[in-house]
Design an enzyme around this catalytic site. Structure first.
Site, mmCIF file in Angstrom:
data_model
loop_
_atom_site.group_PDB
_atom_site.id
_atom_site.type_symbol
_atom_site.label_atom_id
_atom_site.label_comp_id
_atom_site.label_asym_id
_atom_site.label_seq_id
_atom_site.Cartn_x
_atom_site.Cartn_y
_atom_site.Cartn_z
ATOM 1 N N LYS A 36 0.977 -1.186 -0.111
ATOM 2 C CA LYS A 36 0.016 -0.005 0.069
ATOM 3 C C LYS A 36 0.879 1.026 -0.049
ATOM 4 O O LYS A 36 1.756 1.366 1.149
ATOM 5 C CB LYS A 36 -0.831 0.094 1.191
ATOM 6 C CG LYS A 36 -1.872 1.105 1.226
ATOM 7 C CD LYS A 36 -2.992 1.083 2.389
ATOM 8 C CE LYS A 36 -2.601 1.505 3.896
ATOM 9 N NZ LYS A 36 -2.263 3.072 3.668
ATOM 10 N N ASP A 63 -3.272 4.202 -2.502
ATOM 11 C CA ASP A 63 -3.986 4.605 -1.257
ATOM 12 C C ASP A 63 -4.153 6.093 -1.105
ATOM 13 O O ASP A 63 -3.420 6.631 -0.281
ATOM 14 C CB ASP A 63 -3.929 3.904 0.018
ATOM 15 C CG ASP A 63 -4.670 4.401 1.277
ATOM 16 O OD1 ASP A 63 -5.718 4.811 0.991
ATOM 17 O OD2 ASP A 63 -4.172 4.362 2.282
ATOM 18 N N ASP A 68 -12.947 14.444 -5.436
ATOM 19 C CA ASP A 68 -12.919 15.459 -6.389
ATOM 20 C C ASP A 68 -14.270 15.768 -7.207
ATOM 21 O O ASP A 68 -15.262 14.721 -7.078
ATOM 22 C CB ASP A 68 -11.646 15.986 -7.160
ATOM 23 C CG ASP A 68 -11.360 17.402 -7.398
ATOM 24 O OD1 ASP A 68 -12.278 18.066 -7.848
ATOM 25 O OD2 ASP A 68 -10.113 17.892 -7.055
ATOM 26 N N THR A 72 -12.493 15.190 -12.703
ATOM 27 C CA THR A 72 -11.075 15.071 -12.200
ATOM 28 C C THR A 72 -10.679 13.764 -11.600
ATOM 29 O O THR A 72 -9.533 13.459 -11.860
ATOM 30 C CB THR A 72 -11.160 16.241 -11.013
ATOM 31 O OG1 THR A 72 -11.195 17.544 -11.610
ATOM 32 C CG2 THR A 72 -9.545 16.365 -10.468
ATOM 33 N N ARG A 220 2.567 -1.351 11.124
ATOM 34 C CA ARG A 220 3.540 -1.510 12.080
ATOM 35 C C ARG A 220 3.797 -2.497 12.725
ATOM 36 O O ARG A 220 5.059 -2.896 13.151
ATOM 37 C CB ARG A 220 3.042 -0.325 13.322
ATOM 38 C CG ARG A 220 3.281 1.206 12.695
ATOM 39 C CD ARG A 220 2.570 2.156 13.593
ATOM 40 N NE ARG A 220 0.974 2.035 13.339
ATOM 41 C CZ ARG A 220 0.200 2.857 13.737
ATOM 42 N NH1 ARG A 220 0.458 3.841 14.719
ATOM 43 N NH2 ARG A 220 -0.964 2.882 13.497
HETATM 44 O O1 C5P Z 1 0.548 0.507 10.997
HETATM 45 P P1 C5P Z 1 -0.856 -0.074 11.006
HETATM 46 O O2 C5P Z 1 -1.035 -1.440 10.681
HETATM 47 O O3 C5P Z 1 -2.003 0.721 11.730
HETATM 48 O O4 C5P Z 1 -1.424 0.593 9.275
HETATM 49 C C1 C5P Z 1 -2.565 0.480 8.938
HETATM 50 C C2 C5P Z 1 -2.382 1.197 7.519
HETATM 51 O O5 C5P Z 1 -3.945 1.535 7.124
HETATM 52 C C3 C5P Z 1 -1.977 2.711 7.783
HETATM 53 O O6 C5P Z 1 -1.467 3.270 6.430
HETATM 54 C C4 C5P Z 1 -3.386 3.667 8.018
HETATM 55 O O7 C5P Z 1 -3.126 4.859 7.289
HETATM 56 C C5 C5P Z 1 -4.243 2.813 7.272
HETATM 57 N N1 C5P Z 1 -5.599 3.030 7.447
HETATM 58 C C6 C5P Z 1 -6.145 2.736 8.635
HETATM 59 N N2 C5P Z 1 -7.324 2.981 8.998
HETATM 60 C C7 C5P Z 1 -8.174 3.542 8.111
HETATM 61 C C8 C5P Z 1 -7.945 3.632 6.835
HETATM 62 C C9 C5P Z 1 -6.547 3.430 6.701
HETATM 63 O O8 C5P Z 1 -5.391 2.285 9.543
HETATM 64 N N3 C5P Z 1 -9.590 3.228 8.512
#
Ligand code: C5P
Length: 240
Positions: A36, A63, A68, A72, A220
């Site tokens: 992603k 992502d 918009d 666009t 993470r």
């Molecule tokens: O590090 P972690 O496992 O929390 O990463 C989750 C990913 O999913 C991040 O890139 C975060 O921006 C994205 N995300 C999220 N919750 C949402 C939409 C996207 O955690 N509702």
């Protein structure tokens, strides 16, 4: 079995350099189906971020949560198809016409270029917004109802699926049926210590898939692990 599980995992490439992009794709490409590329990475490096993933042999979920006017977003989506991304997303509150125009444009351009059509996902209500926040912007009604309503609207517009929090999987699946793609972030492996970061409503990968998610997004717990490849292997083993 491992291949089926691999295809369901999306790794969140929330990193600050292209070197790290290449390193993580090299480490994880045989363990996850998609990488992603989000707003931070794309704002810093643009299409180079997508190309770096592809050059290392990974496929991309772009992502950028497009939002918009219809023309666009449809044109931006066309560029995403040309970049060869496997999946990208837009905001459902951008409206029916915007979603429909984008889906249509993607079908046309993919056909013209003889490329597979990317999976288009809608973001319904950001998980950072609660009922109070919705009221502030003039939206009435429980978040859960808005989520399902917007998912259904996206489906009618020809969008392939939604990004849904763990809590939303079952209701979206019930309303939108078995073929609608559900992608779920907020995943914490059973081996991760709870409450260590900003994700509040979490599920394990296995729980999310059992509830009906087609894909899970994980960042993470793997990215910050001492041995990311081994951590991802543990996630795969949990799901299997
Ligand atoms: O590090 P972690 O496992 O929390 O990463 C989750 C990913 O999913 C991040 O890139 C975060 O921006 C994205 N995300 C999220 N919750 C949402 C939409 C996207 O955690 N509702």
């Amino acid at each position: 079995m491992r291949e089926v599980v691999r295809q369901k995992i999306i790794f969140a490439l929330d990193v600050a350099t292209l070197e790290e992009v290449r390193r993580f794709v090299g480490l994880l490409k045989n363990r996850v189906g998609l990488f992603k590329v989000g707003l931070e990475l794309f704002t810093a490096f643009g299409p180079e971020a997508v190309k770096a993933v592809q050059e290392e042999g990974g496929d991309v979920f772009l992502d950028l949560k497009l939002h918009d006017i219809p023309n666009t977003v449809a044109r931006a989506a066309e560029e995403a198809v040309k970049l060869g991304v496997t999946m990208f997303n837009l905001h459902a509150p951008g409206g029916m016409e915007m979603m429909r125009a984008t889906a249509q444009r993607c079908r046309n351009i993919a056909e013209k270029l003889n490329r597979p059509q990317p999976i288009i996902l809608a973001v319904t209500i950001l998980t950072s917004l609660d009922e109070e926040n919705l009221k502030e912007i003039g939206w009435i009604g429980p978040v859960s109802e808005q989520v399902v309503h917007l998912a259904e609207l996206a489906q009618k517009a020809g969008i392939d699926g939604v990004v849904a929090s763990p809590q939303e999987i079952i209701s979206v699946r019930q309303r939108c049926g078995p073929r609608f793609h559900i992608v779920t972030p907020g995943i914490r492996p059973a081996f991760a210590a709870p409450g260590q970061d900003d994700q509040k409503r979490v599920m394990t990968a296995k729980e999310a898939i059992t509830a009906g998610a087609d894909y899970i997004v994980i960042g993470r717990p793997v990215r910050l692990a001492q041995d990311p490849a081994a951590a991802m292997d543990r996630v795969i083993a949990e799901i299997s």
